[in-house]
Design an enzyme around this catalytic site. Structure first.
Site, PDB file in Angstrom:
ATOM      1  N   SER A  29       0.726  -1.329  -0.130  1.00 30.22           N
ATOM      2  CA  SER A  29      -0.022  -0.111   0.068  1.00 30.22           C
ATOM      3  C   SER A  29       0.774   1.181  -0.170  1.00 30.22           C
ATOM      4  O   SER A  29       1.796   1.356  -0.982  1.00 30.22           O
ATOM      5  CB  SER A  29      -0.905  -0.073   1.281  1.00 30.22           C
ATOM      6  N   ASN A  31      -0.612  -4.377  -3.441  1.00 28.98           N
ATOM      7  CA  ASN A  31      -1.520  -3.477  -3.204  1.00 28.98           C
ATOM      8  C   ASN A  31      -1.321  -1.946  -3.430  1.00 28.98           C
ATOM      9  O   ASN A  31      -1.687  -1.230  -2.761  1.00 28.98           O
ATOM     10  CB  ASN A  31      -2.262  -3.940  -1.986  1.00 28.98           C
ATOM     11  N   HIS A  79      -7.695  -6.198   0.530  1.00 32.07           N
ATOM     12  CA  HIS A  79      -6.384  -5.337   0.764  1.00 32.07           C
ATOM     13  C   HIS A  79      -5.258  -5.900   1.568  1.00 32.07           C
ATOM     14  O   HIS A  79      -4.209  -5.795   1.333  1.00 32.07           O
ATOM     15  CB  HIS A  79      -6.969  -4.093   1.233  1.00 32.07           C
TER      16      HIS A  79
END
Length: 273
Positions: free
Chosen positions: A101, A125, A250
């Site tokens: 992320s 991600n 996620h």
């Protein structure tokens, strides 16, 4: 995720230049960079698998865990420099860098700025060229975070990352994630999230010149770090690979560790030609 999974020997830990870190195992160095609101512990399933044959370095991003706060207006380059300083402290010349992320943005930034110190880079991600609706949503979340704190957005985040309701099999992973989000420093979280919300185009012009092998991996049902984003990044990056984990969201590193770890190990261990 199995929290009782046996962890490998921790060979070093501490705080260096304001960065809290831990080192596990021996072998070729691999760095794991967590996402916004998380901390070192979120990588436990990956540490357990990767440190069997590699030296695994995990650390708390600026503003997270026991690391120092980022300055107001800190850039991705500042977050990449944090890692460069840590590698200097550990006397590591180069490493494979893996981020999730926000950590994926930092990993890519490090690979762009420090190509001679990057063996390979994996972006899990990651975000890339959000649509107007996606950008509006993430900026609204960044605004609400500053106005109301973590608690107001906590349950919606858990629902987005794990499902609503959270499936029974994922409740342990969701509880760990909820605990980390609940304990994060609000100032560090807010400053980092604002950066995360605004940097989805940071590497658009730079991926075509990325000089190291790259892996882009995300989950089928990640609504914010979508498969389309990872495919677009792979298409823009010469010699890279895209992997989409079926049925996951996620936090796939926690919810599908065997599959994620398998792809990471194959990527790490494939010789660089």
């Amino acid at each position: 995720m199995r929290l009782e999974t046996a962890m490998p020997l921790q060979v070093d830990s501490g705080v260096a230049n304001g960065t809290a870190f831990s080192v596990y195992g021996e072998g070729a160095p691999v760095v794991l960079i967590h996402g916004v609101g998380m901390a070192q512990r979120v990588w436990e399933p990956q540490i357990a698998a990767l440190a069997v044959q590699h030296q695994v370095i995990v650390y708390d991003m600026l503003g997270h865990g026991d690391s120092k706060l980022p300055t107001e207006g800190a850039t991705l380059a500042d977050y990449a420099y944090q890692l460069a300083q840590l590698l200097d402290h550990l006397d590591i010349a180069e490493a494979t860098v893996i981020g999730h992320s926000m950590g994926a943005l930092v990993a890519l930034e490090f690979a762009v700025l420090y190509p001679k110190r990057t063996v390979k880079v994996a972006a899990l991600n990651a975000v890339y060229r959000r649509t107007p609706d996606q950008r509006r949503s993430v900026m609204e979340r960044a605004h609400h975070l500053v106005e109301t704190g973590v608690v107001a957005t906590l349950e919606s985040t858990i629902a987005r990352w794990f499902g609503d309701p959270v499936p029974e099999a994922l409740k342990e992973s969701a509880a760990l994630t909820r605990s980390l989000l609940s304990s994060v420093d609000l100032t560090g979280y807010a400053r980092t999230y604002r950066l995360f919300a605004s940097q989805d185009e940071a590497h658009v012009a730079r991926l075509p010149s990325l000089a190291v092998p790259a892996l882009f991996m995300t989950a089928e049902f990640d609504s914010n770090s979508t498969p389309a984003m990872s495919r677009a990044m792979a298409e823009a990056t010469p010699g890279s690979k895209c992997v989409v984990i079926p049925g996951e969201r996620h936090m796939m590193g926690l919810t599908a560790p065997e599959e994620v770890n398998g792809h990471l190990l194959r990527f790490i261990d494939t010789p660089v030609l």
